[in-house]
Design an enzyme around this catalytic site. Structure first.
Site, PDB file in Angstrom:
ATOM      1  CD  GLN A 194      51.044  44.068  -1.137  1.00  0.00           C
ATOM      2  OE1 GLN A 194      51.458  43.107  -1.052  1.00  0.00           O
ATOM      3  NE2 GLN A 194      49.902  44.214  -1.020  1.00  0.00           N
ATOM      4  CB  THR A 195      48.423  45.330  -6.011  1.00  0.00           C
ATOM      5  OG1 THR A 195      47.126  45.901  -6.083  1.00  0.00           O
ATOM      6  CG2 THR A 195      48.475  44.039  -6.686  1.00  0.00           C
ATOM      7  NE  ARG A 196      46.381  47.554   1.210  1.00  0.00           N
ATOM      8  CZ  ARG A 196      45.782  48.665   1.684  1.00  0.00           C
ATOM      9  NH1 ARG A 196      44.525  48.926   1.524  1.00  0.00           N
ATOM     10  NH2 ARG A 196      46.663  49.807   2.053  1.00  0.00           N
ATOM     11  CG  HIS A 200      43.071  52.166 -11.526  1.00  0.00           C
ATOM     12  ND1 HIS A 200      42.153  51.757 -12.234  1.00  0.00           N
ATOM     13  CD2 HIS A 200      42.575  52.040 -10.238  1.00  0.00           C
ATOM     14  CE1 HIS A 200      41.015  51.475 -11.519  1.00  0.00           C
ATOM     15  NE2 HIS A 200      41.597  51.711 -10.268  1.00  0.00           N
ATOM     16  CG  HIS A 203      48.620  50.866  -9.447  1.00  0.00           C
ATOM     17  ND1 HIS A 203      47.217  50.930  -9.496  1.00  0.00           N
ATOM     18  CD2 HIS A 203      49.143  51.579  -8.410  1.00  0.00           C
ATOM     19  CE1 HIS A 203      46.904  51.784  -8.369  1.00  0.00           C
ATOM     20  NE2 HIS A 203      48.025  52.208  -7.627  1.00  0.00           N
ATOM     21  N   GLY A 288      55.608  52.389  -3.335  1.00  0.00           N
ATOM     22  CA  GLY A 288      55.102  53.564  -3.471  1.00  0.00           C
ATOM     23  C   GLY A 288      54.959  54.481  -2.396  1.00  0.00           C
ATOM     24  NE  ARG A 289      52.517  60.343  -2.926  1.00  0.00           N
ATOM     25  CZ  ARG A 289      52.166  61.545  -2.994  1.00  0.00           C
ATOM     26  NH1 ARG A 289      53.274  62.535  -3.032  1.00  0.00           N
ATOM     27  NH2 ARG A 289      50.988  62.022  -2.576  1.00  0.00           N
ATOM     28  CG  ASP A 290      49.635  56.102   2.812  1.00  0.00           C
ATOM     29  OD1 ASP A 290      50.330  55.829   3.840  1.00  0.00           O
ATOM     30  OD2 ASP A 290      48.645  56.080   2.654  1.00  0.00           O
ATOM     31  CG  HIS A 291      54.052  49.735   0.663  1.00  0.00           C
ATOM     32  ND1 HIS A 291      54.125  49.301  -0.628  1.00  0.00           N
ATOM     33  CD2 HIS A 291      53.931  48.710   1.438  1.00  0.00           C
ATOM     34  CE1 HIS A 291      54.251  47.689  -0.592  1.00  0.00           C
ATOM     35  NE2 HIS A 291      53.750  47.415   0.468  1.00  0.00           N
ATOM     36  CB  ALA A 292      51.423  48.381   3.859  1.00  0.00           C
TER      37      ALA A 292
END
Ligand SMILES: [Zn+2]
Length: 392
Positions: A194-196, A200, A203, A288-292
């Site tokens: 998932q990405t918004r 880099h 990721h 990952g850390r702090d997702h969404a």
């Protein structure tokens, strides 16, 4: 045929009609009372129609809504973490009768779908905010969206006869299409990312770590509504394309977009994102850390910890948890705090603000941070936006 994983609830939902059936329904919709959908509602409608929200066949009923808000499960016991609802103002909802059909229109008023109105019911916005977003503060963009919507929820199955025209159509695969693509490539295991944001090196490293243990990677950027300061979806897509072209084996990666809108619900949205990716055929999902997350509403690991609230196997999809990653000059490789013992200067770390400053000045971040091709796309887009702003 190879199947990666069964959809959530066992069956991929399809609430879309085509051809003569679609034409007949479009004709019928003209005579129905109509409700206009926001762009966020349209994202949800599309995901229901194509099965991204399987097993949901429509907007949630009161029983579904309450079970999800209070217990993160649907009434039949299946995990589900965020409401999928259609809100209307009291005035718009007043003439609508339970049991009747309602046309659902896009922002221009063009009908796209028919809702079989099963129920209309009031709801407690503050309670939803506290349960789902862990805050009632309006400064939270997801909470603000709930507060801004109407006071009545319209529930029932939907049937879409015209999918709204959408961007990135060549990359807008439905769950049935991604599943077919995985089967064609012979992938039995697929990790969803998932990405918004632009991808880099950090990721890329996480994706490739995951790809070492599965057959394929679904790079699945979210292209529904995001906060105004997130990077525009078109720019992100160009970043992904140049990155994949230069640094990923073609036969191991599929780039497709997810039409969902961001809710910024942190932990609950991590579960929501994982369930959707299961429907798209992913067996694994990167968290990952702090997702969404947004602001400082959630703890760094909350979006990983919440997976522990479900029984083993209950979600079906396997979450893969990752630490913060970076390039380490001493290790001479990408690493994380889990794999690298060095501290301070050895690690190439840049804040989001610093990266934006560099790009705005036309400078690429260090190659250990961003691939030059990606930096170039971002620099050009910032220049174009600055020129557009200066030009009026
Ligand atoms: Zn190191």
């Amino acid at each position: 045929m190879i199947e990666t994983i069964a959809p959530h609830g066992g069956r991929l939902i399809n609430r879309e009609v085509t051809g003569a059936e679609a034409r007949a329904l479009a004709e019928r919709a003209r005579a129905l009372p109509s409700v206009r959908l926001s762009s966020r509602d349209l994202s949800d409608l599309e995901l229901i129609a194509i099965g991204g929200f399987s097993p949901l066949q429509g907007f949630m009923t009161q029983a579904q809504y309450q079970a999800v808000v209070d217990g993160m499960h649907l009434p039949d016991g299946l995990p589900w973490s965020l409401p999928v609802t259609l809100a209307a103002t009291k005035d718009d909802a007043a003439p609508l009768k339970e049991g009747q059909q309602v046309a659902l229109a896009d922002e221009a008023g063009e009908p796209l779908a028919v809702l079989d109105l099963e129920e209309k019911f009031p709801y407690d916005k503050q309670h939803e905010a506290q349960q789902c977003y862990r805050t009632t503060e309006e400064a939270h963009p997801g909470v603000a969206a709930v507060y801004a919507q109407g006071e009545v929820l319209l529930a029932g199955k939907v049937t879409v006869f015209r999918r709204p025209p959408a961007a990135f159509s060549e990359h807008r695969l439905t769950p049935a299409q991604t599943r077919a693509a995985f089967a064609e490539r012979g992938w039995r295991t697929v990790v969803g990312f998932q990405t918004r944001n632009p991808v880099h090196r950090a990721h890329e490293y996480i994706q490739k770590c995951a790809l070492e243990i599965v057959d394929g990677l679904l790079l699945h950027p979210l292209v529904g509504d995001t906060k105004g300061d997130d990077i525009p979806a078109g720019v992100r897509m160009r970043c992904y394309e140049v990155l994949l072209e230069g640094y990923y084996p073609r036969d191991r990666v599929l780039l497709s977009v997810l039409p969902a809108a961001m809710r910024y619900a942190g932990p609950r949205e991590a579960i929501f994102h994982a369930i959707m990716r299961k429907n798209y055929g992913c067996t694994h999902f990167i968290v990952g850390r702090d997702h969404a997350g947004v602001g400082s509403y959630y703890g760094t690991y909350d979006a990983q910890l919440i997976f522990g609230e479900f029984r083993p196997g209950e979600l079906g999809i396997t979450p893969l948890f990752f630490e913060h990653t970076f390039y380490c000059r001493a290790c001479q490789s990408m690493a994380s705090s889990k794999t690298c013992p060095h501290v301070g200067e050895q690690r190439v770390a840049l804040s989001g603000t610093k990266v934006r400053e560099l790009l705005a000045a036309g400078e690429a971040p260090p190659v250990e941070f961003s691939r030059p091709e990606v930096a170039q796309v971002l620099i050009e887009s910032m220049r174009d936006r600055a020129q557009a702003a200066a030009g009026g």
